[in-house]
Design a protein around this motif. Structure first.
Motif, short mmCIF file in Angstrom:
data_model
loop_
_atom_site.label_atom_id
_atom_site.label_comp_id
_atom_site.label_asym_id
_atom_site.label_seq_id
_atom_site.Cartn_x
_atom_site.Cartn_y
_atom_site.Cartn_z
N TYR B 191 0.89 -1.36 0.06
CA TYR B 191 -0.13 0.01 0.02
C TYR B 191 0.69 1.32 0.04
N VAL B 192 0.51 2.19 -0.66
CA VAL B 192 1.13 3.51 -0.89
C VAL B 192 0.00 4.72 -0.44
N ALA B 193 0.18 5.50 0.54
CA ALA B 193 -0.67 6.64 0.88
C ALA B 193 0.00 7.89 0.49
N LEU B 194 -0.79 8.81 -0.05
CA LEU B 194 -0.56 9.94 -0.36
C LEU B 194 -1.09 11.03 0.34
N ALA B 195 -0.55 11.92 1.26
CA ALA B 195 -1.28 12.54 2.23
C ALA B 195 -0.75 14.07 1.85
N ARG B 196 -1.71 15.00 1.43
CA ARG B 196 -1.20 16.35 0.92
C ARG B 196 -1.85 17.30 1.41
N GLY B 197 -0.96 18.42 1.95
CA GLY B 197 -1.51 19.64 2.85
C GLY B 197 -2.38 19.22 3.87
N ILE B 198 -1.87 18.20 4.71
CA ILE B 198 -2.86 17.73 5.99
C ILE B 198 -2.90 19.11 7.02
N GLY B 199 -4.18 19.25 7.45
CA GLY B 199 -4.39 20.32 8.28
C GLY B 199 -4.73 21.50 7.74
N ARG B 200 -4.54 21.74 6.50
CA ARG B 200 -4.81 22.74 5.58
C ARG B 200 -6.14 22.86 4.76
N ALA B 201 -6.40 23.89 4.12
CA ALA B 201 -7.81 23.69 3.47
C ALA B 201 -7.78 22.87 2.41
#
Lengths: 253, 253
Positions: B191-201
């Motif tokens: 599995y690959v998770a991409l998490a972008r701009g967490i905690g932002r709009a």
């Protein structure tokens, strides 16, 4: 009646490391669930119910918390450190995956916290300033062979190593075996930092080496950090020292 | 006139992840030093001086902060995330070690914060619930060969892998090379998770696999998490999924 469950992390000890997100969840919860020594750090309101359990029954605790939530409670599952790092978030996921399908519709979330290695690193300088790994030495749920495999891989990759759960009364010998393996593969000169009770009254930090470290000085409250080939130590004012891993990688060891 | 310097972490975006310790330091500081986009997240008081610098001059910024401190200022050096993890604490240590000896007597400390991988993990479930490593893909300060060596070691140890600084405009190709290496050694099913701009709009989270991941979907604001052989995915209510790494290690992969 609409319940929710949040897995929250209190950080390693001092209340000034509890995030506002976690603080808000703790004040809005109807039920606080967790290991007794974590719940003892809280000041519950008069209408909040406490559910304290012994440490080694994470899955039972997770199931009980999800049952409360299904019944409409607002449940805070309380971990030390970061609940996502060697703590309750994984147990909640396991209970959710294998529990009644209806549980998957519950409002569940995780609120991160400061993990022990981060607080220890802050006291020491910046040992985690470059690539690192985190390994739990507990073999309650994994074979010792996979721990050895990971220690060897960590040395092969020249990672800084954070060791969680380095020892307990039930398994006092393993930290000695782990340090012996690391000494045999990485050599005795690597820095070893022992950080005990960070953020508590008994806080104590010590820097030594793989050649000199005494396994008997390490207990379940100790976070052990082992430097990479690049990690450096230099004097801090009149006493003490700073330990850090540079951003630059100078040469292959 | 007695100055101090604190290296503080704002966490990944949302203000509710800023610890009370960091909040207190920010309000007591006379001078706020940091990358301009981090300083833009603060509301300075009328008597506070801001020293915003471009991102890629960490050592210059560290030296300037220590000079201010030596002159009696109360200096907060502001990082995103945790300043101890791929951030300013290591640069401050480097400047201290190689700077004027008198700097070593300054009152210097580090206040930890929530790092990007922790916030990403909280959104995803509990991918960091078991042994993991964190690797920066930036080769500005280390050779690409050491990055490859660490990726191979991470697979050999069957670690969950958090990739920081996966791409930038100056080096768009490296994340593709890294994913190719991981696919060749660990197989396409991880599995690959991409998490972008967490905690932002603009927060966005996506779970895919090493076989299917598109490197073009990854930019400098993305935290990439790659599962171990044990990491699991299961449905979350009507939409979405939970990703977690169990506390138990079932069998050697």
């Amino acid at each position: 009646m609409s319940g929710w469950l949040r897995v929250v992390g209190l950080g390693p000890g001092d209340a000034h490391w509890i995030t506002p997100e976690v603080q808000a969840i703790l004040s809005e919860a109807s039920d606080l669930v967790g290991y007794e020594s974590y719940l003892a750090r809280l000041t519950p309101g008069p209408s909040q119910s406490l559910h304290a359990t012994p440490n080694r029954v994470e899955l039972d605790r997770a199931q009980a918390a999800l049952e409360l939530t299904a019944g409409g409670a607002r449940v805070a599952v309380v971990s030390g450190g970061d609940p996502g790092i060697f703590a309750m978030a994984s147990a909640i996921m396991e209970a959710l995956e294998h529990g009644p399908p209806a549980w998957r519709n519950l409002d569940v979330g995780i609120a991160p916290g400061i993990s022990a290695m981060q607080a220890a690193a802050a006291r020491l300088g910046a040992p985690l300033g470059h690539d690192f790994c985190a390994i739990s030495l507990s073999d309650n749920l994994k074979p010792w062979s996979i721990i050895e495999r990971r220690l060897r891989a960590a040395v092969a990759g020249d990672f800084v190593i954070a060791l969680y759960n380095p020892a307990s009364r039930a398994r006092p010998a393993q930290i000695g075996l782990a340090l012996e393996l690391l000494r045999a593969t990485a050599g005795g000169e690597r820095y070893v930092a022992l950080a005990r009770g960070i953020g508590r009254a008994e806080e104590h930090v010590q820097v030594t080496s793989l050649a000199d470290v005494d396994p008997a000085a390490i207990d379940m409250r100790t976070l052990v950090l082992i430097g990479s080939s690049q990690t450096r130590l230099f004097p801090r004012g009149q006493t003490g020292a700073w330990l850090y891993t540079p951003r630059r990688y100078e040469a292959a060891p």
